[in-house]
Design an enzyme around this catalytic site. Structure first.
Site, PDB file in Angstrom:
ATOM      1  N   GLU A  66       4.519  17.939  -1.538  1.00 17.35           N
ATOM      2  CA  GLU A  66       3.620  17.862  -0.384  1.00 17.35           C
ATOM      3  C   GLU A  66       4.379  18.229   0.896  1.00 17.35           C
ATOM      4  O   GLU A  66       5.609  18.075   0.971  1.00 17.35           O
ATOM      5  CB  GLU A  66       3.082  16.420  -0.271  1.00 17.35           C
ATOM      6  CG  GLU A  66       2.121  16.230   0.894  1.00 17.35           C
ATOM      7  CD  GLU A  66       1.317  14.933   0.823  1.00 17.35           C
ATOM      8  OE1 GLU A  66       1.652  14.058  -0.005  1.00 17.35           O
ATOM      9  OE2 GLU A  66       0.355  14.800   1.599  1.00 17.35           O
TER      10      GLU A  66
ATOM     11  N   ASN B 149      -8.413  15.610  -2.290  1.00 23.90           N
ATOM     12  CA  ASN B 149      -7.430  14.581  -2.676  1.00 23.90           C
ATOM     13  C   ASN B 149      -7.833  13.252  -2.061  1.00 23.90           C
ATOM     14  O   ASN B 149      -8.182  13.185  -0.876  1.00 23.90           O
ATOM     15  CB  ASN B 149      -6.044  14.957  -2.144  1.00 23.90           C
ATOM     16  CG  ASN B 149      -5.061  13.792  -2.251  1.00 23.90           C
ATOM     17  OD1 ASN B 149      -4.611  13.448  -3.339  1.00 23.90           O
ATOM     18  ND2 ASN B 149      -4.749  13.164  -1.120  1.00 23.90           N
ATOM     19  N   GLU B 150      -7.784  12.207  -2.839  1.00 22.98           N
ATOM     20  CA  GLU B 150      -8.075  10.856  -2.342  1.00 22.98           C
ATOM     21  C   GLU B 150      -9.257  10.887  -1.369  1.00 22.98           C
ATOM     22  O   GLU B 150      -9.168  10.415  -0.221  1.00 22.98           O
ATOM     23  CB  GLU B 150      -6.823  10.203  -1.729  1.00 22.98           C
ATOM     24  CG  GLU B 150      -5.738  10.013  -2.776  1.00 22.98           C
ATOM     25  CD  GLU B 150      -4.606   9.063  -2.401  1.00 22.98           C
ATOM     26  OE1 GLU B 150      -4.533   8.623  -1.240  1.00 22.98           O
ATOM     27  OE2 GLU B 150      -3.797   8.745  -3.304  1.00 22.98           O
TER      28      GLU B 150
ATOM     29  N   TYR C 119       0.373   3.813  -7.830  1.00 24.75           N
ATOM     30  CA  TYR C 119       1.777   3.647  -7.450  1.00 24.75           C
ATOM     31  C   TYR C 119       2.248   2.242  -7.809  1.00 24.75           C
ATOM     32  O   TYR C 119       1.479   1.274  -7.716  1.00 24.75           O
ATOM     33  CB  TYR C 119       1.952   3.871  -5.944  1.00 24.75           C
ATOM     34  CG  TYR C 119       1.860   5.328  -5.536  1.00 24.75           C
ATOM     35  CD1 TYR C 119       2.956   6.165  -5.713  1.00 24.75           C
ATOM     36  CD2 TYR C 119       0.698   5.863  -4.996  1.00 24.75           C
ATOM     37  CE1 TYR C 119       2.896   7.512  -5.337  1.00 24.75           C
ATOM     38  CE2 TYR C 119       0.634   7.202  -4.619  1.00 24.75           C
ATOM     39  CZ  TYR C 119       1.741   8.016  -4.803  1.00 24.75           C
ATOM     40  OH  TYR C 119       1.679   9.348  -4.439  1.00 24.75           O
TER      41      TYR C 119
ATOM     42  N   GLU D   5      -0.836  11.480  -9.177  1.00 28.53           N
ATOM     43  CA  GLU D   5       0.119  10.795  -8.294  1.00 28.53           C
ATOM     44  C   GLU D   5       0.510   9.487  -8.972  1.00 28.53           C
ATOM     45  O   GLU D   5      -0.349   8.634  -9.216  1.00 28.53           O
ATOM     46  CB  GLU D   5      -0.470  10.526  -6.905  1.00 28.53           C
ATOM     47  CG  GLU D   5      -0.531  11.770  -6.047  1.00 28.53           C
ATOM     48  CD  GLU D   5      -0.932  11.512  -4.599  1.00 28.53           C
ATOM     49  OE1 GLU D   5      -0.581  10.435  -4.055  1.00 28.53           O
ATOM     50  OE2 GLU D   5      -1.607  12.380  -4.028  1.00 28.53           O
TER      51      GLU D   5
ATOM     52  N   GLN E 180       7.463  12.190  -5.563  1.00 25.31           N
ATOM     53  CA  GLN E 180       7.265  13.610  -5.453  1.00 25.31           C
ATOM     54  C   GLN E 180       8.552  14.317  -5.868  1.00 25.31           C
ATOM     55  O   GLN E 180       9.552  13.667  -6.134  1.00 25.31           O
ATOM     56  CB  GLN E 180       6.880  13.981  -4.029  1.00 25.31           C
ATOM     57  CG  GLN E 180       5.554  13.353  -3.590  1.00 25.31           C
ATOM     58  CD  GLN E 180       4.989  13.936  -2.299  1.00 25.31           C
ATOM     59  OE1 GLN E 180       5.529  14.875  -1.727  1.00 25.31           O
ATOM     60  NE2 GLN E 180       3.883  13.355  -1.827  1.00 25.31           N
TER      61      GLN E 180
HETATM   62  O1  AHR Z   1       2.353  10.759  -2.151  1.00 27.84           O
HETATM   63  C1  AHR Z   1       2.165  10.270  -0.864  1.00 27.84           C
HETATM   64  C2  AHR Z   1       0.701  10.071  -0.535  1.00 27.84           C
HETATM   65  O2  AHR Z   1       0.173   9.060  -1.334  1.00 27.84           O
HETATM   66  C3  AHR Z   1      -0.215  11.230  -0.778  1.00 27.84           C
HETATM   67  O3  AHR Z   1      -0.230  12.138   0.274  1.00 27.84           O
HETATM   68  C4  AHR Z   1      -1.552  10.584  -0.911  1.00 27.84           C
HETATM   69  O4  AHR Z   1      -2.434  11.322  -1.717  1.00 27.84           O
HETATM   70  C5  AHR Z   1      -1.220   9.218  -1.480  1.00 27.84           C
HETATM   71  O5  AHR Z   1      -1.871   8.207  -0.818  1.00 27.84           O
END
Ligand code: AHR
Length: 522
Positions: free
Chosen positions: A51, A198-199, A269, A326, A375
């Site tokens: 990103e 995205n999101e 996450y 992600e 990432q």
């Molecule tokens: O990976 C960091 C961020 O986490 C990304 O930009 C977003 O999609 C997520 O919330």
């Protein structure tokens, strides 16, 4: 059944949290049946994510052709070499949250004429757009990576998205294809994967699932295949749920026909403390937090099962892939760094966490078609860290490199009985595993022992395997918070492992505490 033997826990001597105690060496058993092969492990499970965030793109990958840092056409040579070894199958770009504020026309044409832009999500920096569509797609070509481009739904338009797709993939003498030619690229690129936003439930537009589903259908109508047949067919990935938002998956599967969607995303996450305001240090943590982190990462298993069950209800033939685009550990940033750059160190803990998640993905290879760890460089659970001209690869990089033998291989079903790794009231399975057979007939078995204090004896019965030899590599270190630094870049790196024996269809080994091992039988 092995009788546990009592011995001095040698590995405990070098583990910073453990006390010198007499420890039992517990046993695990594995039974692999190579006569009943399972699903093919999609190589795309080993995908990466780059990103426009912090020093992922600028400085991490791209330094520009005039940089004193050795580069090829502007890409750092050291990073290119490390990525080549990793065999990255697909790469997601330009975001993340950034994607929904990215306007692709600002990143084409002569670099000195490109307008700059304000990166409102990540550190409020002004970017010069010197890394754009051509730079991304040429990076992918250099490394034989399949591009995965995320279209802007949040602040873009259907027309903008449609024209970008034409610009990248059309072979015709059409306006956008001719604009690409005017910018120096005659042939279209192959872009097999595109995400539609995205999101969208948050930074991508704060939409309800119903509103997004309608928008997905609208945008998707204009994401055209400009070449008939399979030569440049685009797989479309819909924005999926955040963690356990099962309603999002339900609405998407109900409101979007399976034939219009090749993949549905999921983001999850692992936050060591479970608290987004104080996530925990990347390197400075005690055993309680190590254990809690792994408990939290195992939530992924529940998410895959529950989102998968909803997908099965609407799509029993499993035509829509689950795309975990992600995932990874998200800690506090390193002291003194820009909080918006998400720069964190990476330890043996993260390597073990990566192995556990990859094992889960492979166990669900029939539904999970893609995944992207967040990432690739200098951001979150990165493969690579850079500091000006210096570069290192992280413990997580080593897991991806060791596990690349599973890419595209056929998974082999197995049963595993493992002791638990217990701390207080909480427990997790100490051992996780995966087995596959590659195109050359070699069997690969990956194993992780999450227990930082105790080695575990493994006895594995392998049905239908006629291998003559076993070899392997191990990743471990003095402590679970061991990590590589620019001054000491090889503290955590794999070495040969010759502790496994294979005879009479039985594999035996002792898995040291806190390690990841990959064995090859041939
Ligand atoms: O990976 C960091 C961020 O986490 C990304 O930009 C977003 O999609 C997520 O919330």
């Amino acid at each position: 059944m092995n009788t546990p033997i009592f011995r001095l826990g040698l590995t405990a001597l070098c583990f910073s949290f453990a006390q010198l105690t007499l420890a039992a060496e517990p046993a695990a058993t594995l039974a692999i049946d190579a006569t009943k092969p399972g699903a093919v492990i999609n190589k795309n499970i080993y995908g990466q994510f780059a990103e426009h965030l912090g020093h992922c793109i600028y400085e991490g990958i791209w330094v520009g052709p005039d940089s004193p840092i050795p580069n090829t056409k502007g890409y750092r040579n050291d990073v290119l070499a490390a990525l080549k070894t990793l065999a990255v199958p697909q790469l997601r770009w330009p975001g993340g949250c950034f994607a929904d504020e990215y306007h692709w026309r600002d990143g084409i044409g002569p670099r000195e004429k490109r307008p700059s832009m304000y990166n409102s999500h990540w550190g409020g920096v002004v970017e010069n757009n010197s890394f754009g569509t051509h730079e991304f797609l040429e990076l992918c070509e250099l490394l034989a990576i399949e591009p995965y481009v995320c279209l802007n739904v949040g602040s873009g338009s259907v027309q903008e998205a449609m024209e970008w797709v034409e610009y990248m993939t059309s072979p015709a003498s059409s306006p956008m294809a001719n604009l690409r030619r005017a910018n120096g690229r005659d042939q279209p690129w192959k872009v097999p994967y595109m995400a539609i936003g995205n999101e969208s439930w948050d930074c991508g537009g704060n939409m309800t699932p119903e509103f997004y589903a309608d928008n997905y259908r609208r945008y998707n109508t204009f994401v055209k295949n400009y070449v008939s047949g399979d030569a440049n067919r685009i797989s479309r990935i819909a924005c999926g749920a955040n963690a356990d938002n099962y309603n999002w998956t339900e609405v998407m599967m109900k409101n979007v026909p399976a034939r219009s969607m090749n993949g549905l995303a999921l983001h999850f996450y692992t936050i060591p403390t479970g608290n987004w305001s104080a996530k925990g240090s990347a390197t400075d943590f005690a055993e309680a937090q190590y254990h809690a982190t792994l408990v939290r990462t195992l939530k992924m298993e529940e998410l895959i099962a529950k989102h998968g069950a909803i997908m099965d209800k609407y799509d029993p033939a499993k035509k829509v892939g689950m795309v975990i685009d992600e995932w990874g550990i998200w800690t506090d940033v390193e002291k003194g760094t820009n909080p918006g750059f998400l720069y964190q160190q990476n330890t043996l803990r993260d390597a073990i966490l990566a192995a556990i998640n990859l094992h889960l993905f492979q166990a669900h290879a029939d539904r999970i078609t893609m995944a992207n760890i967040a990432q690739m460089v200098n951001v979150l659970q990165a493969m690579i860290l850079t500091d000006k001209e210096k570069m290192l690869v992280t413990p997580t990089y080593h897991v991806f490199e060791m596990f690349k033998v599973h890419q595209g291989a056929t998974s082999l079903p197995f049963t595993l009985t493992t002791p638990d790794y217990v701390l207080g009231e909480a427990k997790i399975p100490a051992v996780s595993a995966s087995a596959s057979r590659d195109a050359a007939g070699k069997i690969h078995v990956s194993l992780a022992n999450a227990n930082p204090n105790t080695a575990i004896t493994i006895t594995a019965a392998l049905v239908g395997v006629t291998a003559k030899s076993v070899s392997g590599r191990i990743l471990t270190a003095p402590a679970v918070n061991s990590h590589n630094t620019f001054a000491a870049p090889d503290v955590v790196k794999p070495v040969a492992f010759d502790g496994a024996k294979f005879a009479g269809g039985q594999l035996t080994l002792t898995l040291p505490a806190k390690c990841v091992v990959v064995l090859t039988l041939e």
